[in-house]
Design a protein around this motif. Structure first.
Motif, PDB file in Angstrom:
ATOM      1  N   GLU A 212       0.749  -1.683   0.107  1.00 46.98           N
ATOM      2  CA  GLU A 212      -0.112  -0.224  -0.126  1.00 46.98           C
ATOM      3  C   GLU A 212       0.591   1.296   0.093  1.00 46.98           C
ATOM      4  O   GLU A 212       0.326   2.347  -0.818  1.00 46.98           O
TER       5      GLU A 212
ATOM      6  N   SER B 166       4.754   1.515  -3.493  1.00 43.40           N
ATOM      7  CA  SER B 166       4.050   1.756  -3.812  1.00 43.40           C
ATOM      8  C   SER B 166       2.784   1.645  -5.292  1.00 43.40           C
ATOM      9  O   SER B 166       3.401   1.401  -6.007  1.00 43.40           O
ATOM     10  N   PRO B 167       1.013   1.453  -5.223  1.00 45.85           N
ATOM     11  CA  PRO B 167       1.101   1.413  -6.637  1.00 45.85           C
ATOM     12  C   PRO B 167       2.274   2.631  -7.554  1.00 45.85           C
ATOM     13  O   PRO B 167       1.580   2.726  -8.699  1.00 45.85           O
ATOM     14  N   GLU B 168       1.270   3.403  -7.080  1.00 49.83           N
ATOM     15  CA  GLU B 168       1.642   5.016  -7.777  1.00 49.83           C
ATOM     16  C   GLU B 168       2.988   4.953  -8.303  1.00 49.83           C
ATOM     17  O   GLU B 168       3.502   5.307  -9.407  1.00 49.83           O
TER      18      GLU B 168
ATOM     19  N   ALA C 174       3.963   2.340 -10.966  1.00 49.11           N
ATOM     20  CA  ALA C 174       3.156   2.608 -12.135  1.00 49.11           C
ATOM     21  C   ALA C 174       3.843   3.696 -13.331  1.00 49.11           C
ATOM     22  O   ALA C 174       3.961   3.821 -13.793  1.00 49.11           O
TER      23      ALA C 174
ATOM     24  N   HIS D 255      -2.447  -8.800  -6.315  1.00 47.09           N
ATOM     25  CA  HIS D 255      -3.963  -8.156  -6.244  1.00 47.09           C
ATOM     26  C   HIS D 255      -3.548  -6.758  -7.177  1.00 47.09           C
ATOM     27  O   HIS D 255      -3.925  -6.170  -7.230  1.00 47.09           O
ATOM     28  N   LEU D 256      -2.506  -5.641  -5.806  1.00 46.44           N
ATOM     29  CA  LEU D 256      -2.185  -4.543  -6.400  1.00 46.44           C
ATOM     30  C   LEU D 256      -1.967  -4.235  -7.710  1.00 46.44           C
ATOM     31  O   LEU D 256      -1.816  -2.989  -8.395  1.00 46.44           O
ATOM     32  N   TYR D 257      -1.088  -5.382  -8.507  1.00 46.80           N
ATOM     33  CA  TYR D 257      -0.422  -4.900  -9.390  1.00 46.80           C
ATOM     34  C   TYR D 257      -1.168  -5.036 -10.522  1.00 46.80           C
ATOM     35  O   TYR D 257      -1.472  -4.435 -11.563  1.00 46.80           O
TER      36      TYR D 257
ATOM     37  N   THR E 262      -4.896  -4.237 -10.000  1.00 46.08           N
ATOM     38  CA  THR E 262      -6.197  -3.735  -9.316  1.00 46.08           C
ATOM     39  C   THR E 262      -5.751  -2.204  -9.405  1.00 46.08           C
ATOM     40  O   THR E 262      -6.724  -0.810  -9.561  1.00 46.08           O
ATOM     41  N   LYS E 263      -5.005  -1.560  -9.332  1.00 40.63           N
ATOM     42  CA  LYS E 263      -3.841  -0.533  -9.322  1.00 40.63           C
ATOM     43  C   LYS E 263      -3.170   0.126  -9.927  1.00 40.63           C
ATOM     44  O   LYS E 263      -2.749   0.927 -10.294  1.00 40.63           O
ATOM     45  N   VAL E 264      -1.818  -1.243 -10.111  1.00 43.60           N
ATOM     46  CA  VAL E 264      -0.265  -0.473 -11.054  1.00 43.60           C
ATOM     47  C   VAL E 264      -0.841  -0.317 -11.558  1.00 43.60           C
ATOM     48  O   VAL E 264      -0.780   0.449 -12.681  1.00 43.60           O
TER      49      VAL E 264
ATOM     50  N   LEU F 123      -3.821   2.678 -13.401  1.00 40.46           N
ATOM     51  CA  LEU F 123      -2.667   4.223 -13.272  1.00 40.46           C
ATOM     52  C   LEU F 123      -1.220   4.320 -14.937  1.00 40.46           C
ATOM     53  O   LEU F 123      -1.374   4.921 -14.958  1.00 40.46           O
TER      54      LEU F 123
END
Length: 345
Positions: free
Chosen positions: A242, A289-291, A294, A328-330, A332-334, A337
């Motif tokens: 996160e 973090s995802p940001e 990305a 999951h973060l890769y 759904t978020k990365v 972005l």
């Protein structure tokens, strides 16, 4: 720019239980890899790759068997090796295993061929390291004949010749998608062009921008040979949490453990936290973090002109549970972005 594909890779790194801290069995790690691939498919990731090793810290010695199990449990994700060590394998058997995987998965199989950065497979299967270059070159030549022709005639130094030989099972539709994994040499780039295959850059350390001359050489040699520029991908390690702080805290212990173990075999000094941070901020470790991740992927994609980015999400003893969260973060978020930034650039 063509639509960017996103993949993840694993070597089946032997992990530890988050509850007890005890090392899991290789059998349990293999079952966990199947579960990780199932999640990746459910989340819409494009590709799942498994690397081949023959040592105690990695559980996977036969990627195709695990990929077959994954194929039966998934619907859309493409499946392949990362990499297949062709030098110590038989090109006929490699093709047969992946054409079988292609049938099971209804056309989703790929193969990434390479010489590998570990040499355990050579003595294990009876190959002389003095023949390292010749083995790969001749076996790649035979593999190319197999994937491009229904009937194969070939001769070389390491096996009996083939005369009008058919190889079964054939690929049902089209060709078996093949990449050559390149660690960074002009000779490897030229070989990839000569055999008209996709280019996968294994960037596991240092600034990714240092591979730009290899991409430019690939494009130049393709043009000189009147061949189309095939897909260009990058395989690099990464881990997502996160926040940047959380990602670094969770990843560093396993990063240091596996780096120090391999480093001791190769004469490297022990990894420091400064080394770790430098690889994140200036090198090829896509952790944070995802940001943060990305932004780093976007920079690499733009610099090298990629059609695929593959993140090796496993890292030493880092737990299965943490890796599931990272996947999951890769997804759904990365990935959203990265797509948003590329679409607005």
């Amino acid at each position: 720019m063509a639509q960017l594909e996103f993949g993840i890779d694993t070597f089946g790194d032997v992990t530890a239980s988050p509850q007890s801290g005890e090392t899991l069995s290789q059998a349990q790690v293999i079952r966990n890899v199947v579960a990780e691939a199932e999640l990746a498919d459910q989340l819409g990731i494009n590709f799942f790759g498994i690397g081949e090793h023959h040592r105690p810290d990695f559980a996977v010695s036969s990627p195709e068997v695990i990929l077959g199990a994954i194929a039966a449990k998934t619907k859309n994700i493409r499946l392949g090796s990362a990499v297949t060590v062709l030098s110590s394998d038989d090109p006929i058997r490699v093709f047969q295993r992946f054409s079988t995987l292609d049938a099971i998965s209804n056309g989703r199989a790929e193969v990434i061929l390479g010489r590998g950065s570990f040499i355990e497979s050579f003595p294990l299967f009876g190959y002389d390291l003095n023949n390292y270059e010749e083995l790969f070159e001749q076996k790649l030549e035979l593999y190319s004949e197999i994937v491009n022709h229904d009937v194969v005639t070939w001769s070389g130094n390491w096996r009996p010749p083939l005369h009008n030989q058919k190889i079964f099972p054939p690929i049902e539709h089209g060709h078996l998608k093949t990449w050559i994994g390149v660690g960074g040499s002009p000779q490897s780039i030229a070989r990839t062009v000569r055999y008209d295959m996709n280019l996968m850059l294994a960037i596991i350390g240092g600034n990714p921008e240092r591979f730009l001359p290899y991409v430019e050489l690939y494009r130049k040699l393709s043009a000189q040979s009147n061949k189309p520029v095939r897909e260009i991908g990058v395989h690099s390690p990464g881990y997502i949490a996160e926040t940047d702080t959380e990602a670094r805290k969770q990843l560093f212990p396993s990063f240091k453990r596996i780096r120090d173990k391999i480093g001791a075999e190769r004469g490297w000094p022990p990894a420091t936290e400064e080394d770790f941070v430098h690889e994140i901020e200036h090198g090829s470790l896509y952790a944070g973090s995802p940001e943060t991740v990305a932004n780093k992927i976007v920079k690499t994609v733009k610099t090298l002109g990629l059609s695929r980015f593959q993140m090796k999400y496993s890292s030493g003893s880092n737990s299965h549970e943490n890796m599931l969260k990272s996947i999951h973060l890769y997804a759904t978020k990365v990935i959203p972005l990265v797509q948003k930034q590329l679409n607005h650039s």
